[in-house]
Design a protein around this motif. Structure first.
Motif, short mmCIF file in Angstrom:
data_model
loop_
_atom_site.label_atom_id
_atom_site.label_comp_id
_atom_site.label_asym_id
_atom_site.label_seq_id
_atom_site.Cartn_x
_atom_site.Cartn_y
_atom_site.Cartn_z
N GLU A 270 -15.76 -41.53 -24.34
CA GLU A 270 -16.12 -40.92 -23.06
C GLU A 270 -15.60 -41.72 -21.88
N TYR A 271 -15.66 -43.07 -21.96
CA TYR A 271 -15.31 -43.90 -20.80
C TYR A 271 -14.03 -44.72 -21.01
N GLY A 272 -13.52 -44.78 -22.20
CA GLY A 272 -12.33 -45.58 -22.45
C GLY A 272 -12.68 -46.99 -22.92
N LYS A 273 -11.79 -47.56 -23.71
CA LYS A 273 -12.06 -48.87 -24.29
C LYS A 273 -12.15 -49.96 -23.22
N GLU A 274 -11.29 -49.90 -22.22
CA GLU A 274 -11.31 -50.93 -21.19
C GLU A 274 -12.63 -50.94 -20.43
N SER A 275 -13.14 -49.78 -20.11
CA SER A 275 -14.41 -49.70 -19.38
C SER A 275 -15.56 -50.20 -20.25
N VAL A 276 -15.54 -49.86 -21.53
CA VAL A 276 -16.61 -50.30 -22.43
C VAL A 276 -16.55 -51.81 -22.63
N ASP A 277 -15.33 -52.35 -22.78
CA ASP A 277 -15.19 -53.81 -22.93
C ASP A 277 -15.67 -54.53 -21.68
#
Length: 645
Positions: A270-277
């Protein structure tokens, strides 16, 4: 003595001996050659007098013989016949010159060939000695000596300049042999021989690369055994080990918090890996910041989205305040607008006491976290039905500690540290304080001592009671723990130095000051002057709680450490934990080539001890060897005949 100094002294001695030998041989040669010529000279004089006696009477001699005596330097001349009757004598009235006063007159007796039985005795100032000790000759000798000395001085100076590179190479070699590794990897441009210097540089470079690789490997091994790869926090295995060790302590109690974050893997789509990291990084940073405020607290990543916190000897009230702070801190995080802040953190809190198992405690914490999730929004839930809260408040703790300090400090116990061959290595001094019928462990009250700023007073009292034990055990080594907070204070350093100087050096050599591994690595630069002072006084340094945190083992090479003790969490059930065995192997390998002894703390079973021995551990201590024994201060000293551990 250095090679150049020996060579300079040897060459100077050879030159000096050569000079003395040349002077002596020259003087002896001149003397004997002169004596030979003087003998011929006096024979000519005797022949003249002998011929004169044939044609002249002795009375006529006064006309010409005094002139001949003056010309030849004769002071007195006497002629006697065959009956030893003096037929002629004359003494010169001339005054001796300046140099003739410094040596005795010489005399000789000559036989007159033309008059058998007649003899002539003369006394004269030896011209050879007069010549040797005359002012020109002495000046010449002094000039030669000064010239040779100047040549020798110039020669020695030139020799030192030629061997300056060798001296630099020798100095660097001595620094390497003394254990110094910093500042010796690059050679001076004047070092000589050049090939030897380059070879040392190459070997030092390879050694540095190998050391860096060893340190990196040690950190990887520690990380494998105790660290989560993604967040850098402790992993579940390390947390469970630490919790199990904590539960084995007498009167153990505290709080465990289970912090549950959203399913981050589901948020990636939903938010992308970069945002989750980035979200994970901010949440972990927030948790670490809050947990670091509490001494002895442990934060670990328990599952992918669950983080566990252990707060030893803390109360549910304090955990409730921490939960509230964490929930409030969520609103201050700079999150992306599309990420909802209302359901990011859910905290389950439960208390624990000695007698429970780690599985029971974690089940209670997980159930409390599930309840917090069911509540919907960010929040926390406290499970208060499992364990009675026995934690002390801050006011009660301060009152207890102040009372203990005013009454002379904590009670001292000792526990032997034994080598693998059964010999006693040292006696470790343990501290306990009493609160009514409860005996409190250092892990319970030492964080409060540091938090209230009482470390210096506490350590002074402990050391004041420990140093006299050197007289009680005159052949044993004593190990005592000191806090870093005290060692970093100048007033405590001065006090400790004065206390140690009151003891003989043979006593100071039997003291081991123990510091926590994490503190030594964190404050290494500030601790170096203090460690140098203690080492100069003859004291020794030990490291405790090795393996509690993931740190570099470079301190083993850069500090004068003699003993490293494994943390009890690593020792507990090590026979069933391969990852802990791997860590011990790494630490023992890091100590190879040094005088550091690796020992295990809190050994309790035969299986643990056998596993540790097979891994290269040199000694251990714990209930497997002997339980802590109180130290009575008013009783007689232990006799060597009745010595026991």
């Amino acid at each position: 003595m250095r090679f150049t100094a020996r060579l300079s002294i040897f060459i100077s001695l050879l030159v000096f001996l050569t000079m003395i030998l040349a002077l002596l041989t020259s003087m002896v040669s001149i003397y004997f050659v002169g004596e030979n010529k003087m003998e011929k000279h006096w024979h000519a004089l005797a022949s003249t007098v002998d011929q004169a006696l044939i044609y002249q009477s002795p009375a006529v001699y006064d006309r010409w013989l005094p002139v001949v005596m003056f010309a030849t330097g004769v002071h007195q001349l006497t002629i006697t016949d065959e009956k030893d009757k003096i037929i002629y004598t004359h003494t010169s009235e001339s005054k001796p010159d300046f140099w003739e006063r410094f040596h005795n007159l010489s005399s000789t007796e000559l036989i007159l060939q033309q008059h058998p039985g007649y003899s002539m005795s003369i006394t004269y100032a030896n011209p050879i000695l007069s010549t040797l000790f005359s002012l020109p000759i002495l000046l010449a000798i002094v000039t030669v000596i000064v010239f040779i000395s100047l040549v020798m001085f110039w020669w020695v100076h030139w020799l030192k300049q030629q061997f300056r590179g060798l001296l630099l190479l020798e100095e660097r070699s001595l620094r390497i042999l003394s254990g110094e590794r910093e500042g010796v990897t690059t050679a001076d441009v004047h070092e000589w021989p050049v090939n030897t210097s380059a070879a040392i540089d190459s070997l030092l470079s390879d050694l540095k690369n190998m050391s860096d690789e060893r340190v990196r490997m040690d950190k990887l091994i520690r990380a494998f055994a105790a660290q989560d790869a993604q967040t850098g926090l402790s992993n579940r295995l390390f947390f469970d080990n630490h919790l199990a060790t904590q539960l084995e302590e007498p009167n153990a109690h505290g709080v465990v918090m289970m912090i549950r974050l959203p399913e981050l893997e589901l948020m990636v789509e939903e938010y992308g890996k970069e945002s989750v990291d980035e979200l994970l990084y901010m949440l972990v940073n927030m948790l670490s910041t809050f947990i670091m405020r509490h001494p002895a607290a442990l934060l670990a990543r328990y599952f992918s989205n669950d983080f566990s916190v252990m707060l030893p000897h803390r109360s549910l009230k304090e955990a409730d305040a921490i939960g509230a702070q964490l929930v409030n801190a969520i609103g201050t995080l700079p999150l992306l607008p599309n990420i909802a802040k209302e359901s990011l953190i859910h905290i389950g809190i439960c208390a624990y006491r000695q007698g429970q198992t780690p599985e029971q405690i974690m089940d209670n914490a997980e159930q409390a976290a599930r309840t917090a999730v069911l509540q919907g929004s960010n929040g926390w839930f406290i499970d208060e039905n499992q364990v009675t809260n026995v934690a002390r408040g801050s006011v009660r703790w301060r009152t207890l500690l102040e009372k203990m300090l005013s009454q002379g400090g904590p009670d001292l116990y000792y526990k032997p540290a034994v080598m693998v061959n059964g010999d006693l290595n040292h006696r470790e001094i343990l501290i306990r304080i009493h609160d009514g019928n409860d005996v409190l462990q250092p892990s319970e009250f030492m964080p409060l001592v540091q938090q209230f700023g009482l470390s210096e007073r506490f350590d002074r009292l402990v050391l004041s009671k420990t140093l006299p034990l050197l007289d009680r055990w005159p052949t044993d080594t004593i190990a005592v723990s000191v806090t870093v907070d005290s060692l970093l204070k100048h007033s405590f350093q001065i006090w400790l130095r004065d206390q140690l100087l009151e003891k003989a050096k043979s006593y100071r050599k039997r003291i081991i000051f123990e510091l926590a591994e994490a503190d030594v690595c964190q404050y290494s630069d500030r601790l170096r002057p203090v460690i140098r002072l203690l080492h100069a006084l003859g004291c020794r340094l030990g490291i405790v709680q090795a393996g509690l945190t993931v740190v570099s083992t470079i301190y083993i090479k850069t500090m004068p450490i003699e003993v490293i003790k494994l943390h009890p969490g690593l020792v507990r059930n090590i026979d069933r934990r391969p990852e802990n065995q791997l860590f011990v192997d790494s630490l023992v390998s890091a100590c190879e080539g040094t005088h550091v002894v690796v020992m295990a703390a809190s050994v309790r079973t035969q299986h643990e001890w056998e596993t540790l021995r097979s891994r290269g551990v040199s000694g251990g201590q714990g209930e497997f060897f002997a339980r802590p024994t109180p130290i009575p201060f008013l009783k007689e000293k232990n006799s060597r005949q009745k010595r026991h551990f």
